[in-house]
Motif scaffolding. Structure first.
Motif, PDB file in Angstrom:
ATOM      1  N   TYR A  11     -70.324 -39.504 108.977  1.00  0.00           N
ATOM      2  CA  TYR A  11     -71.130 -39.277 107.748  1.00  0.00           C
ATOM      3  C   TYR A  11     -70.103 -39.768 106.778  1.00  0.00           C
ATOM      4  O   TYR A  11     -69.104 -39.894 106.796  1.00  0.00           O
ATOM      5  N   SER A  12     -70.956 -40.537 105.811  1.00  0.00           N
ATOM      6  CA  SER A  12     -70.455 -41.344 105.004  1.00  0.00           C
ATOM      7  C   SER A  12     -69.581 -40.455 103.775  1.00  0.00           C
ATOM      8  O   SER A  12     -70.345 -39.291 103.737  1.00  0.00           O
ATOM      9  N   LYS A  13     -68.528 -40.965 103.323  1.00  0.00           N
ATOM     10  CA  LYS A  13     -67.604 -39.871 102.407  1.00  0.00           C
ATOM     11  C   LYS A  13     -66.980 -40.834 101.470  1.00  0.00           C
ATOM     12  O   LYS A  13     -66.975 -42.096 101.687  1.00  0.00           O
ATOM     13  N   SER A  14     -66.771 -40.297 100.344  1.00  0.00           N
ATOM     14  CA  SER A  14     -65.908 -40.903  99.324  1.00  0.00           C
ATOM     15  C   SER A  14     -64.455 -41.353  99.629  1.00  0.00           C
ATOM     16  O   SER A  14     -63.961 -40.514 100.657  1.00  0.00           O
ATOM     17  N   SER A  17     -62.643 -37.931  99.414  1.00  0.00           N
ATOM     18  CA  SER A  17     -62.867 -37.294 100.636  1.00  0.00           C
ATOM     19  C   SER A  17     -62.159 -37.576 101.799  1.00  0.00           C
ATOM     20  O   SER A  17     -61.515 -36.970 102.544  1.00  0.00           O
ATOM     21  N   ARG A  18     -62.118 -38.842 102.191  1.00  0.00           N
ATOM     22  CA  ARG A  18     -61.690 -39.416 103.303  1.00  0.00           C
ATOM     23  C   ARG A  18     -59.980 -39.171 103.481  1.00  0.00           C
ATOM     24  O   ARG A  18     -59.356 -38.675 104.149  1.00  0.00           O
ATOM     25  N   ASP A  44     -64.277 -39.178 110.269  1.00  0.00           N
ATOM     26  CA  ASP A  44     -65.666 -39.760 110.050  1.00  0.00           C
ATOM     27  C   ASP A  44     -66.753 -38.951 110.652  1.00  0.00           C
ATOM     28  O   ASP A  44     -67.823 -39.016 110.044  1.00  0.00           O
ATOM     29  N   TYR A  47     -69.086 -33.287 108.672  1.00  0.00           N
ATOM     30  CA  TYR A  47     -70.297 -33.183 107.845  1.00  0.00           C
ATOM     31  C   TYR A  47     -70.238 -32.409 106.942  1.00  0.00           C
ATOM     32  O   TYR A  47     -69.324 -31.355 106.885  1.00  0.00           O
ATOM     33  N   PRO A  48     -70.895 -32.655 105.663  1.00  0.00           N
ATOM     34  CA  PRO A  48     -70.566 -31.564 104.403  1.00  0.00           C
ATOM     35  C   PRO A  48     -71.587 -30.590 104.494  1.00  0.00           C
ATOM     36  O   PRO A  48     -72.556 -30.391 104.916  1.00  0.00           O
ATOM     37  N   GLU A  71     -62.879 -28.395 100.655  1.00  0.00           N
ATOM     38  CA  GLU A  71     -62.722 -29.629  99.671  1.00  0.00           C
ATOM     39  C   GLU A  71     -62.637 -29.040  98.255  1.00  0.00           C
ATOM     40  O   GLU A  71     -61.896 -29.316  97.413  1.00  0.00           O
ATOM     41  N   LYS A 115     -67.189 -26.003  98.797  1.00  0.00           N
ATOM     42  CA  LYS A 115     -67.643 -27.288  99.474  1.00  0.00           C
ATOM     43  C   LYS A 115     -66.523 -27.609 100.519  1.00  0.00           C
ATOM     44  O   LYS A 115     -65.526 -27.306 100.407  1.00  0.00           O
ATOM     45  N   TRP A 117     -65.971 -29.713 104.300  1.00  0.00           N
ATOM     46  CA  TRP A 117     -66.402 -30.427 105.565  1.00  0.00           C
ATOM     47  C   TRP A 117     -66.203 -29.766 106.870  1.00  0.00           C
ATOM     48  O   TRP A 117     -65.295 -29.039 107.169  1.00  0.00           O
TER      49      TRP A 117
END
Ligand code: CMP
Length: 139
Positions: A11-14, A17-18, A44, A47-48, A71, A115, A117
């Motif tokens: 899942y893509s993340k800023s 966030s990473r 990786d 998921y949010p 988060e 929020k 992950w």
């Protein structure tokens, strides 16, 4: 083994966030001994998800299958009537039921809108298993 056939989804993340997730995993007593590649893969695959203030994230005694990193917002940890602590962003929770294959040891409630992950047991165990298999095949 069925774990070798599980497809892991990234899942893509800023970048922020990473970093928050990696730092949280590395600070957690139970996760920090994992290999760097396992930490990255777990990060990786997370998921949010979001929950509203007052929601129960984890119920003590339930069968648990998800590990979380907070988060945004804060959550409260309680056991029976007893308040254990408040968790702030950048922390892992919900790891004990999966690592020890036990029921949830405490209740976690959202004190604000939050929020999170998340990673489910299947993904988590696949990452543990695959690294073991790769290691084994190196010999
Ligand atoms: P788990 O048992 O899966 O679900 C409840 C979670 O609350 C647990 O994992 C921990 O992440 C967290 N937790 C349980 N007890 C404490 C404690 N004493 N202090 C902080 N966090 C806790």
């Amino acid at each position: 083994n069925q774990l070798t056939h599980v497809t892991l989804t990234n899942y893509s993340k800023s970048e922020e966030s990473r970093e928050l997730i990696q730092k949280a995993l590395l600070e957690n007593d139970f996760m920090k001994h994992l290999e760097a590649s396992q930490i990255l893969t777990i990060m990786d695959c997370m998921y949010p998800t979001t929950l509203a203030q007052g929601c129960c994230v984890i119920q003590e005694g339930d069968d648990g299958s998800t590990v979380y990193v907070l988060e945004e917002g804060s959550v409260e940890v309680t056991k029976g009537e007893q308040k254990l602590c408040t968790i702030e962003p950048g922390k892992v929770f919900g790891e004990l039921a999966i690592l020890y294959n036990c029921t949830r040891t405490a209740t976690v409630t959202a004190l604000t809108d939050i929020k999170l992950w998340a990673i489910d047991r299947q993904g988590f165990q696949t990452i543990m298993m695959r690294t073991g298999l790769l290691k084994h095949s190196n010999y």
